[in-house]
Design an enzyme around this catalytic site. Structure first.
Site, PDB file in Angstrom:
ATOM      1  N   CYS A 163       5.761  -7.731   7.547  1.00  0.00           N
ATOM      2  CA  CYS A 163       6.674  -7.013   8.383  1.00  0.00           C
ATOM      3  C   CYS A 163       7.199  -7.882   9.371  1.00  0.00           C
ATOM      4  O   CYS A 163       6.314  -8.864   9.713  1.00  0.00           O
ATOM      5  CB  CYS A 163       6.660  -5.782   9.094  1.00  0.00           C
ATOM      6  SG  CYS A 163       7.643  -5.072  10.066  1.00  0.00           S
ATOM      7  N   CYS A 170      -1.632   1.727   8.252  1.00  0.00           N
ATOM      8  CA  CYS A 170      -0.782   0.880   7.565  1.00  0.00           C
ATOM      9  C   CYS A 170      -0.874  -0.576   7.581  1.00  0.00           C
ATOM     10  O   CYS A 170      -1.374  -1.112   8.361  1.00  0.00           O
ATOM     11  CB  CYS A 170       0.925   1.053   7.892  1.00  0.00           C
ATOM     12  SG  CYS A 170       1.645  -0.225   8.747  1.00  0.00           S
ATOM     13  N   LEU A 178       8.338   4.349  19.499  1.00  0.00           N
ATOM     14  CA  LEU A 178       8.491   3.831  20.864  1.00  0.00           C
ATOM     15  C   LEU A 178       7.424   3.401  21.587  1.00  0.00           C
ATOM     16  O   LEU A 178       7.567   2.147  22.020  1.00  0.00           O
ATOM     17  CB  LEU A 178       8.908   5.108  21.613  1.00  0.00           C
ATOM     18  CG  LEU A 178      10.227   4.774  22.809  1.00  0.00           C
ATOM     19  CD1 LEU A 178      11.216   4.061  22.272  1.00  0.00           C
ATOM     20  CD2 LEU A 178      10.496   6.044  23.581  1.00  0.00           C
ATOM     21  N   HIS A 179       6.302   3.974  21.655  1.00  0.00           N
ATOM     22  CA  HIS A 179       4.958   3.606  22.345  1.00  0.00           C
ATOM     23  C   HIS A 179       4.994   2.783  23.761  1.00  0.00           C
ATOM     24  O   HIS A 179       3.975   2.735  24.042  1.00  0.00           O
ATOM     25  CB  HIS A 179       4.456   2.386  21.490  1.00  0.00           C
ATOM     26  CG  HIS A 179       4.569   2.585  19.920  1.00  0.00           C
ATOM     27  ND1 HIS A 179       3.611   3.728  19.506  1.00  0.00           N
ATOM     28  CD2 HIS A 179       4.815   2.117  18.774  1.00  0.00           C
ATOM     29  CE1 HIS A 179       3.766   3.882  18.044  1.00  0.00           C
ATOM     30  NE2 HIS A 179       4.648   2.698  17.661  1.00  0.00           N
ATOM     31  N   ASN A 232      -5.043   3.313  15.982  1.00  0.00           N
ATOM     32  CA  ASN A 232      -6.081   3.078  14.970  1.00  0.00           C
ATOM     33  C   ASN A 232      -6.264   1.843  15.224  1.00  0.00           C
ATOM     34  O   ASN A 232      -5.505   0.459  14.829  1.00  0.00           O
ATOM     35  CB  ASN A 232      -5.136   3.278  13.624  1.00  0.00           C
ATOM     36  CG  ASN A 232      -6.166   3.334  12.392  1.00  0.00           C
ATOM     37  OD1 ASN A 232      -7.378   3.038  12.506  1.00  0.00           O
ATOM     38  ND2 ASN A 232      -5.669   3.775  11.116  1.00  0.00           N
ATOM     39  N   CYS A 268       4.631  -6.331  15.597  1.00  0.00           N
ATOM     40  CA  CYS A 268       4.099  -5.442  16.534  1.00  0.00           C
ATOM     41  C   CYS A 268       2.846  -5.875  16.788  1.00  0.00           C
ATOM     42  O   CYS A 268       1.882  -5.863  15.695  1.00  0.00           O
ATOM     43  CB  CYS A 268       4.246  -3.903  16.290  1.00  0.00           C
ATOM     44  SG  CYS A 268       5.908  -3.444  16.037  1.00  0.00           S
ATOM     45  N   GLY A 298       6.080  -2.362   6.541  1.00  0.00           N
ATOM     46  CA  GLY A 298       7.432  -2.741   6.546  1.00  0.00           C
ATOM     47  C   GLY A 298       8.446  -2.012   7.393  1.00  0.00           C
ATOM     48  O   GLY A 298       7.944  -1.018   7.789  1.00  0.00           O
ATOM     49  N   SER A 351      10.727   6.102   9.504  1.00  0.00           N
ATOM     50  CA  SER A 351      10.464   5.611  10.893  1.00  0.00           C
ATOM     51  C   SER A 351      10.830   4.265  10.854  1.00  0.00           C
ATOM     52  O   SER A 351      10.653   3.469  10.049  1.00  0.00           O
ATOM     53  CB  SER A 351       8.585   5.852  10.748  1.00  0.00           C
ATOM     54  OG  SER A 351       8.301   5.333  12.012  1.00  0.00           O
ATOM     55  N   CYS A 368       2.920   8.523   2.033  1.00  0.00           N
ATOM     56  CA  CYS A 368       3.607   7.285   3.050  1.00  0.00           C
ATOM     57  C   CYS A 368       3.606   6.099   2.267  1.00  0.00           C
ATOM     58  O   CYS A 368       2.733   5.660   1.446  1.00  0.00           O
ATOM     59  CB  CYS A 368       2.494   7.207   3.947  1.00  0.00           C
ATOM     60  SG  CYS A 368       2.822   5.669   5.115  1.00  0.00           S
ATOM     61  N   GLU A 397       0.861  -1.307  -0.019  1.00  0.00           N
ATOM     62  CA  GLU A 397      -0.122  -0.005  -0.105  1.00  0.00           C
ATOM     63  C   GLU A 397       0.823   1.283   0.010  1.00  0.00           C
ATOM     64  O   GLU A 397       1.895   1.261   0.411  1.00  0.00           O
ATOM     65  CB  GLU A 397      -0.739   0.225   1.327  1.00  0.00           C
ATOM     66  CG  GLU A 397      -1.392  -1.152   1.483  1.00  0.00           C
ATOM     67  CD  GLU A 397      -2.080  -1.228   2.947  1.00  0.00           C
ATOM     68  OE1 GLU A 397      -2.809  -2.260   3.315  1.00  0.00           O
ATOM     69  OE2 GLU A 397      -2.083  -0.232   3.723  1.00  0.00           O
ATOM     70  N   CYS A 443      -0.180  -3.584  15.235  1.00  0.00           N
ATOM     71  CA  CYS A 443       0.102  -3.241  13.795  1.00  0.00           C
ATOM     72  C   CYS A 443      -0.466  -4.326  12.745  1.00  0.00           C
ATOM     73  O   CYS A 443      -0.368  -5.368  12.795  1.00  0.00           O
ATOM     74  CB  CYS A 443       1.346  -3.151  13.287  1.00  0.00           C
ATOM     75  SG  CYS A 443       1.865  -2.487  11.591  1.00  0.00           S
TER      76      CYS A 443
END
Ligand code: SAH
Ligand code: SF4
Length: 359
Positions: free
Chosen positions: A113, A337, A219-220, A294, A117, A163, A195, A106, A93, A120
């Site tokens: 990936c 994403c 980081l999160h 999201n 995570c 990714g 990123s 983006c 995408e 995600c």
């Protein structure tokens, strides 16, 4: 085997090839400018070239490797998301966001990936493969062409699609260099942002390269236990190791680091996390971007509320850490994403290998 993708070449590669075909020296630049100034998408559009050369280019290269499968436009028409099919039937995408006179793209660097995570959509798919530098460049050219038709240009590129760019370091940086080429697309290094989930050796390497490209770190969480519960990469690199690498980056480049933080209600949007984060970032030249999570199908966490986001921001700022609350744009078109690809009926990876293979 498929012929190579034209966007995988640098200008000197093209010059060598055309010379070997017996073409005059100026031809390479002509082709380059056709690709990156006029945004030609097929050999037939290179009308200034002799027909024989167009034919040769058509035989030697693929020009179109990204087939738009689904194009979604947000209700305010400011966000356009495209799901592309690659030649091996896999999907990626790329998103255009028009906002405040900016037209930010983006782009993706991998199919799926490997970092896994939990929150995600791309991480939930697992790893498919790396994109070539040309497949990364082609995403930008697709939108550059689209905008050109309405007299607009791309103003910023964020490497925040599917990714982990530092897991595909060479191809990602080669794509940025090619787009940066003064004879070609000439897109300023400062207008790119990479990123990363925080692959420490690559942050160090990137610091030493002294590029003008902006760096953002996802980081999160401000403590390793919480981060590990969402981000398997924490097994390999602790938050402190990541922040030490960021210090090196700032020392080597004089540039500010951005930290990304998806606010998950009652998980990482708490006053304790805000305080701990401010403490950890003290003295580092940085900025924090918070964005409400999201929500995705594979993760139970919910988005924070506006009040909690504002309190989180206020707490950081009170401790001297600049913080911006980002909007969730294009939410009505699943612009998060990986969210579109994970629903597509195409070959996507399986989650089995998520979180393995971390470099
Ligand atoms: N792999 C890189 C770049 C792609 S992800 C990275 O992780 O930084 C781009 C950004 O989107 C990252 O900050 C990532 O943490 C964030 N992100 C992923 N899923 C999200 C979600 N469901 N809600 C909000 N942000 C998300
Ligand atoms: Fe990969 Fe980034 Fe998604 Fe993590 S947030 S799984 S690193 S794309």
């Amino acid at each position: 085997m498929n012929p190579p993708l034209i966007y995988d070449l640098d200008l000197p590669d093209l010059a060598r090839l055309l010379e070997s075909w017996g073409e005059p020296a100026y031809r390479a630049r002509q082709v380059w400018q056709g690709l990156y100034h006029a945004f030609h998408a097929s050999p037939a559009e290179f009308t200034t070239l002799p027909a024989s050369l167009r034919q040769k280019l058509a035989e030697a290269f693929r020009f179109q490797v990204l087939a738009p499968m689904t194009v979604l436009e947000s209700s305010d028409r400011q966000t356009i998301k495209t799901l592309f099919r690659l030649d091996d039937e896999r999907a990626i995408e790329a998103v255009l966001m028009r906002y405040d006179k900016r037209r930010t793209l983006c782009i993706s660097t991998q199919v799926g990936c490997a970092m896994g995570c939990a929150f995600c959509a791309t991480g939930q798919m697992g790893f498919g493969r790396h994109l070539s530098s040309g497949e990364i460049v082609a995403q930008v050219m697709h939108y550059a062409r689209l905008l050109h038709a309405t007299g607009e240009t791309v103003t910023n590129v964020v490497v925040m699609g599917m990714g982990e760019p530092f897991h595909n370091y060479e191809n990602t940086l080669a794509a940025i260099d090619r787009l940066n080429d003064a004879d070609g697309y000439n897109f300023g290094a400062r207008r790119f942002t990479i990123s990363t989930v925080g692959l420490v050796p690559m942050i160090r390497r990137f610091a030493q390269e002294q590029r003008q490209v902006n760096l953002a770190i996802s980081l999160h969480a401000a403590d390793d236990a919480l981060r590990l519960s969402m981000m398997p990469v924490t097994k390999k690199y602790s938050i402190d190791e990541i922040l030490a690498a960021c210090q090196e980056y700032v020392a080597a480049t004089g540039r500010r680091v951005t930290f990304e933080w998806a606010l998950i209600r009652e998980v990482n949007d708490t006053p304790e996390q805000a305080r701990l984060l401010a403490h950890k970032l003290k003295g580092l030249l940085c900025h924090v971007n918070v964005i409400p999570l999201n929500p995705t199908d594979g993760f139970a966490g919910q988005a924070t509320t506006r009040e909690r986001a504002e309190a989180f921001q206020a707490s950081l700022e009170a401790n001297g850490i600049p913080c911006t609350i980002r909007l969730r744009r294009g939410i009505d078109i699943q612009a998060g994403c990986g969210q579109l690809a994970s629903r597509a009926a195409v070959k996507t990876p399986t989650p089995a290998d998520a979180g393995r293979d971390i470099p």
